[in-house]
Design an enzyme around this catalytic site. Structure first.
Site, PDB file in Angstrom:
ATOM      1  N   CYS A  81     -11.145   2.726   0.394  1.00  0.00           N
ATOM      2  CA  CYS A  81      -9.717   3.050   0.538  1.00  0.00           C
ATOM      3  C   CYS A  81      -9.320   2.330   1.818  1.00  0.00           C
ATOM      4  O   CYS A  81     -10.020   2.439   2.839  1.00  0.00           O
ATOM      5  CB  CYS A  81      -9.514   4.553   0.681  1.00  0.00           C
ATOM      6  N   THR A  82      -8.220   1.587   1.767  1.00  0.00           N
ATOM      7  CA  THR A  82      -7.877   0.742   2.914  1.00  0.00           C
ATOM      8  C   THR A  82      -7.487   1.548   4.153  1.00  0.00           C
ATOM      9  O   THR A  82      -7.447   1.010   5.251  1.00  0.00           O
ATOM     10  CB  THR A  82      -6.748  -0.234   2.537  1.00  0.00           C
ATOM     11  N   HIS A  83      -7.221   2.827   3.984  1.00  0.00           N
ATOM     12  CA  HIS A  83      -6.956   3.662   5.163  1.00  0.00           C
ATOM     13  C   HIS A  83      -8.218   3.874   6.012  1.00  0.00           C
ATOM     14  O   HIS A  83      -8.132   4.047   7.224  1.00  0.00           O
ATOM     15  CB  HIS A  83      -6.469   5.059   4.726  1.00  0.00           C
ATOM     16  N   ASP A 141       0.870  -1.188   0.000  1.00  0.00           N
ATOM     17  CA  ASP A 141       0.000   0.000   0.000  1.00  0.00           C
ATOM     18  C   ASP A 141       0.904   1.234   0.000  1.00  0.00           C
ATOM     19  O   ASP A 141       2.121   1.132   0.176  1.00  0.00           O
ATOM     20  CB  ASP A 141      -0.927   0.007   1.228  1.00  0.00           C
ATOM     21  N   SER A 142       0.272   2.394  -0.178  1.00  0.00           N
ATOM     22  CA  SER A 142       1.042   3.645  -0.171  1.00  0.00           C
ATOM     23  C   SER A 142       1.332   4.108   1.255  1.00  0.00           C
ATOM     24  O   SER A 142       2.122   5.029   1.457  1.00  0.00           O
ATOM     25  CB  SER A 142       0.226   4.730  -0.866  1.00  0.00           C
ATOM     26  N   GLY A 180      -3.701   8.714  -4.341  1.00  0.00           N
ATOM     27  CA  GLY A 180      -4.963   9.274  -4.839  1.00  0.00           C
ATOM     28  C   GLY A 180      -4.804  10.405  -5.842  1.00  0.00           C
ATOM     29  O   GLY A 180      -5.657  10.614  -6.691  1.00  0.00           O
ATOM     30  N   CYS A 209      -4.640  -1.908  -1.739  1.00  0.00           N
ATOM     31  CA  CYS A 209      -4.881  -0.499  -2.060  1.00  0.00           C
ATOM     32  C   CYS A 209      -5.828  -0.424  -3.257  1.00  0.00           C
ATOM     33  O   CYS A 209      -5.494  -0.911  -4.349  1.00  0.00           O
ATOM     34  CB  CYS A 209      -3.550   0.156  -2.405  1.00  0.00           C
ATOM     35  N   ASN A 210      -6.990   0.167  -3.039  1.00  0.00           N
ATOM     36  CA  ASN A 210      -7.964   0.315  -4.134  1.00  0.00           C
ATOM     37  C   ASN A 210      -7.420   1.193  -5.248  1.00  0.00           C
ATOM     38  O   ASN A 210      -7.604   0.915  -6.429  1.00  0.00           O
ATOM     39  CB  ASN A 210      -9.249   0.974  -3.618  1.00  0.00           C
ATOM     40  N   THR A 211      -6.765   2.275  -4.845  1.00  0.00           N
ATOM     41  CA  THR A 211      -6.279   3.256  -5.823  1.00  0.00           C
ATOM     42  C   THR A 211      -5.277   2.602  -6.774  1.00  0.00           C
ATOM     43  O   THR A 211      -5.287   2.874  -7.979  1.00  0.00           O
ATOM     44  CB  THR A 211      -5.610   4.433  -5.078  1.00  0.00           C
TER      45      THR A 211
HETATM   46  N1  DGL Z   1      -4.907   3.084   0.857  1.00  0.00           N
HETATM   47  C1  DGL Z   1      -5.070   3.461  -0.487  1.00  0.00           C
HETATM   48  C2  DGL Z   1      -6.372   2.939  -1.093  1.00  0.00           C
HETATM   49  O1  DGL Z   1      -6.877   1.958  -0.737  1.00  0.00           O
HETATM   50  C3  DGL Z   1      -4.768   4.818  -0.974  1.00  0.00           C
HETATM   51  C4  DGL Z   1      -4.370   5.983  -0.164  1.00  0.00           C
HETATM   52  C5  DGL Z   1      -3.601   7.011  -1.015  1.00  0.00           C
HETATM   53  O2  DGL Z   1      -2.403   6.784  -1.178  1.00  0.00           O
HETATM   54  O3  DGL Z   1      -4.198   7.964  -1.524  1.00  0.00           O
HETATM   55  O4  DGL Z   1      -6.938   3.499  -1.986  1.00  0.00           O
END
Ligand code: DGL
Length: 262
Positions: A190-192, A11-12, A44, A75-77
């Site tokens: 978003c996994t965050h 992930d980021s 994002g 990470c979805n993005t």
């Molecule tokens: N955690 C990430 C997601 O699931 C992205 C957060 C980001 O880097 O913008 O989309």
């Protein structure tokens, strides 16, 4: 024959930990390598081509270093953008992705009004539109992109206060009323965001079902992962790698709490 190679999770930022904790529960004997691309955070806001190139290069480097048996893009993005490129670039590798949980949301809604809370990147993706077309045609799906929430999550984990007003500003567009119907399901895409779910519940205009896909992702990972020796604690520790090469003390503590060595 058991396969002792690690599972790579990427992930980021710290968002992938919301998935990692479920993976640890479902696959307690697997060795994990968690890659935090903090040098690229936030994903994002990246251009599509720029982020694709970065991900293919980064995953290639990690494959060379760790020879993972499965790669989980937590990470979805990243996955909604580059899932196909990654599979094409590394056809011999197994990938598990993270995509907005639109199908379960459509199955669960009673009002037919669903919102998807994600990064601006994820809400723009063709992949996300295709999921709606395939699984939620009967529903009214509102896509809400926040360019602040992932950063707010990171800051909160480092001890910053989150003002109710600021949080509400980011989620307010998820809440829609149409006649006597109103939004009853919000997808955390978003996994965050699952780290903030309780705060979302506190400030939300009305109660909704917040869908966190982590458990379903871990279940899918468990289905495809060639098993290591069950019952053996891996000889090598679980690792966290930060692409910036820097890690603040508070992040070190957090990662240690998740059983990761840096
Ligand atoms: N955690 C990430 C997601 O699931 C992205 C957060 C980001 O880097 O913008 O989309």
């Amino acid at each position: 024959m058991s396969d002792s190679r690690p599972i790579l999770i990427l992930d980021s930022g710290v968002g992938g930990l919301t998935v990692l904790r479920e993976v640890r529960f479902k696959l307690p004997f697997e060795r994990l390598v968690y890659v935090i691309d903090d040098a690229g955070f936030p994903y994002g806001g990246w251009s599509e081509d720029g982020l694709k190139g970065r991900l293919v290069e980064l995953v290639g480097q990690q494959i060379d270093q760790h020879d993972p048996k499965v790669i989980l893009i937590a990470c979805n993005t990243a996955f909604t953008l580059a899932g196909d490129e990654l599979r094409a670039a590394f056809p011999e590798r197994l990938f598990v992705g993270t995509v907005p949980a639109i199908k379960p949301a459509a199955a669960r809604t009673r009002s037919g009004l669903i919102s998807v809370l994600a990064t601006p990147g994820t809400v723009q993706r063709t992949y996300t539109r295709d999921l709606i077309e395939a699984h939620a045609r009967e529903c009214h799906v509102r896509l809400v992109g926040s360019d602040r929430l992932a950063g707010m999550t990171e800051a909160h984990l480092r001890g910053d206060d989150l003002e109710d007003e600021a949080l509400l500003r980011e989620i307010r567009d998820c809440f829609l009323e149409e006649g006597d119907r109103r939004t009853d399901v919000v997808v955390l895409a978003c996994t965050h965001y699952p780290f903030l779910a309780n705060r979302f519940r506190e400030v939300a205009p009305w109660p909704v079902d917040w869908i966190d896909p982590a458990e379903a992702i871990a279940r899918q990972l468990a289905r495809v992962t060639p098993r290591g020796a069950t019952g053996d604690v891996p000889a090598a520790p679980d690792l966290a790698i930060l692409t910036s090469g820097r890690c603040e003390a508070v992040t070190v503590r957090l990662l240690h709490g998740f059983g990761l060595r840096i």
